[in-house]
Design a protein around this motif. Structure first.
Motif, mmCIF file in Angstrom:
data_model
loop_
_atom_site.group_PDB
_atom_site.id
_atom_site.type_symbol
_atom_site.label_atom_id
_atom_site.label_comp_id
_atom_site.label_asym_id
_atom_site.label_seq_id
_atom_site.Cartn_x
_atom_site.Cartn_y
_atom_site.Cartn_z
ATOM 1 N N SER A 162 0.832 -1.201 0.000
ATOM 2 C CA SER A 162 0.000 0.000 0.000
ATOM 3 C C SER A 162 0.875 1.263 0.000
ATOM 4 N N ASP A 163 2.067 1.185 0.607
ATOM 5 C CA ASP A 163 3.015 2.311 0.528
ATOM 6 C C ASP A 163 3.491 2.531 -0.902
ATOM 7 N N GLU A 166 0.839 3.985 -3.031
ATOM 8 C CA GLU A 166 0.704 5.409 -2.729
ATOM 9 C C GLU A 166 1.788 6.218 -3.455
ATOM 10 N N GLN A 167 3.018 5.701 -3.448
ATOM 11 C CA GLN A 167 4.114 6.368 -4.166
ATOM 12 C C GLN A 167 3.826 6.435 -5.668
ATOM 13 N N ARG A 169 0.911 6.476 -7.019
ATOM 14 C CA ARG A 169 -0.184 7.418 -7.228
ATOM 15 C C ARG A 169 0.328 8.859 -7.183
ATOM 16 N N ILE A 170 1.258 9.130 -6.273
ATOM 17 C CA ILE A 170 1.846 10.472 -6.188
ATOM 18 C C ILE A 170 2.492 10.859 -7.516
ATOM 19 N N ASN A 194 -6.245 0.671 -1.445
ATOM 20 C CA ASN A 194 -6.845 1.879 -1.994
ATOM 21 C C ASN A 194 -6.854 1.858 -3.528
ATOM 22 N N ARG A 196 -8.510 1.889 -7.204
ATOM 23 C CA ARG A 196 -9.639 2.635 -7.749
ATOM 24 C C ARG A 196 -10.085 2.179 -9.129
#
Ligand code: C2E
Ligand code: CA
Ligand code: CA
Ligand code: CA
Length: 278
Positions: A162-163, A166-167, A169-170, A194, A196
């Motif tokens: 998940s980390d 997230e990276q 996605r950034i 998360n 989508r």
């Protein structure tokens, strides 16, 4: 050779014969294939049927040995996943795909290339770093790349994944849950990671028009996706009937033989051109 007995069970006859003839292990055959750049990307169009425009494509691996039939990923991906050779293979594919797709002027239109990765590859920043490096010399931007990860395989470290997601996605890189509805993780992956975007497996699509129980599964996946505001892409769309049914349910992003099979770059470039001129 016998060390790989388990994996050999699933490889095709021609590959098996080659191994026997050359007295090589599958491992070294793959090594040789890597050195000779034999792993090549094919591209399958993903269409937005609401506007009859191109959403992008999925990149699918093929093993092209000189003078031989193309080897399907079903024959070698399960083995290279276990051997770890999936990592350099993916790198080779991404490098070629970014180079080829870079020639299509996608920066004007924001199409997306979707790349298959195994859960392991989302538990490290490697694939992100390598992709960003390759993109520096390309017209393609990070938000035009997405990774597809199947829910058929388990993650070993969901926190790490998940980390990493997230990276990604950034940087603008999306992650899609592949084979949605067929595997382990399902809704818990969607929540914890998360995610989508869902790729609805062809197993569900092929039941459209029948009274199979899987049809109600398809309907519930779609209802869930809508409720959660997720992007949904249906794969394995082979008929007009399937395409229409999905569109009526609000699933406009579609992929399958009805639109086009996975193809080499030259054919895909032609496909893009003919769609744009419609
Ligand atoms: P997938 O990710 O579920 O990809 C969709 C598969 O369905 C592809 O098979 C595609 O050719 C096929 N397909 C697409 N449209 C239709 C249709 O209308 N009807 C039917 N019957 N089939 C359709 P393919 O190319 O043989 O790939 C098989 C699997 O191998 C992929 O399934 C994916 O899990 C894996 N794979 C392929 N390339 C890679 C890769 O680069 N990395 C990883 N990790 N896995 C890969
Ligand atoms: Ca896929
Ligand atoms: Ca892992
Ligand atoms: Ca699938």
């Amino acid at each position: 050779l016998f060390m790989f007995g388990g994996a050999l069970g699933i490889i095709c006859i021609s590959l098996y014969r080659m191994i026997m003839r050359r007295k090589m292990s599958l491992h070294s055959l793959v090594e040789q294939g890597l050195a000779k750049q034999e792993f090549v990307p094919y591209y399958q169009p993903i269409v937005d049927v609401s506007s009859n425009s191109l959403y992008g494509c999925e990149m699918l691996a093929r093993w092209q040995r000189p003078g031989q039939d193309v080897i399907s990923p079903m024959e070698f991906i399960p083995y290279v996943e276990k051997s770890g050779q999936i990592l350099p293979i993916t790198e080779q594919l991404i490098e070629k795909a970014i180079y080829e797709i870079g020639k299509l002027n996608w920066q004007m239109t924001k199409q997306i290339i979707s790349i298959n990765v195994v859960p392991d590859q989302l538990e490290s920043l490697d694939v992100l770093e390598k992709s960003l490096n390759l993109l520096q010399h390309s017209e393609i931007t990070p938000d035009q790349i997405a990774f597809e990860v199947t829910e058929r395989k388990q993650f070993t470290d969901l926190t790490m994944a998940s980390d990493v997601i997230e990276q990604l996605r950034i940087q603008g890189i999306g992650v899609k849950l592949d084979d949605a509805g067929t595997g382990y993780g399902g809704f818990s992956y969607i929540q914890q990671l998360n995610i989508r975007s869902l790729k609805i497996d062809k197993m569900f699509v092929e039941n459209i028009g029948t009274a199979d129980i899987k049809l109600s599964l398809l309907d519930s996946i779609i209802a869930f996706g809508k409720e959660a505001g997720m992007e949904m892409i249906a794969e394995g769309v082979e008929t007009e009937e399937q395409s229409q049914y999905l569109a009526e349910q609000g699933v406009y992003l579609q992929q399958g033989y009805f639109f086009g099979k996975p193809m080499i770059f030259k054919d895909f470039a032609y496909f893009c051109k003919s769609m744009a001129s419609q």
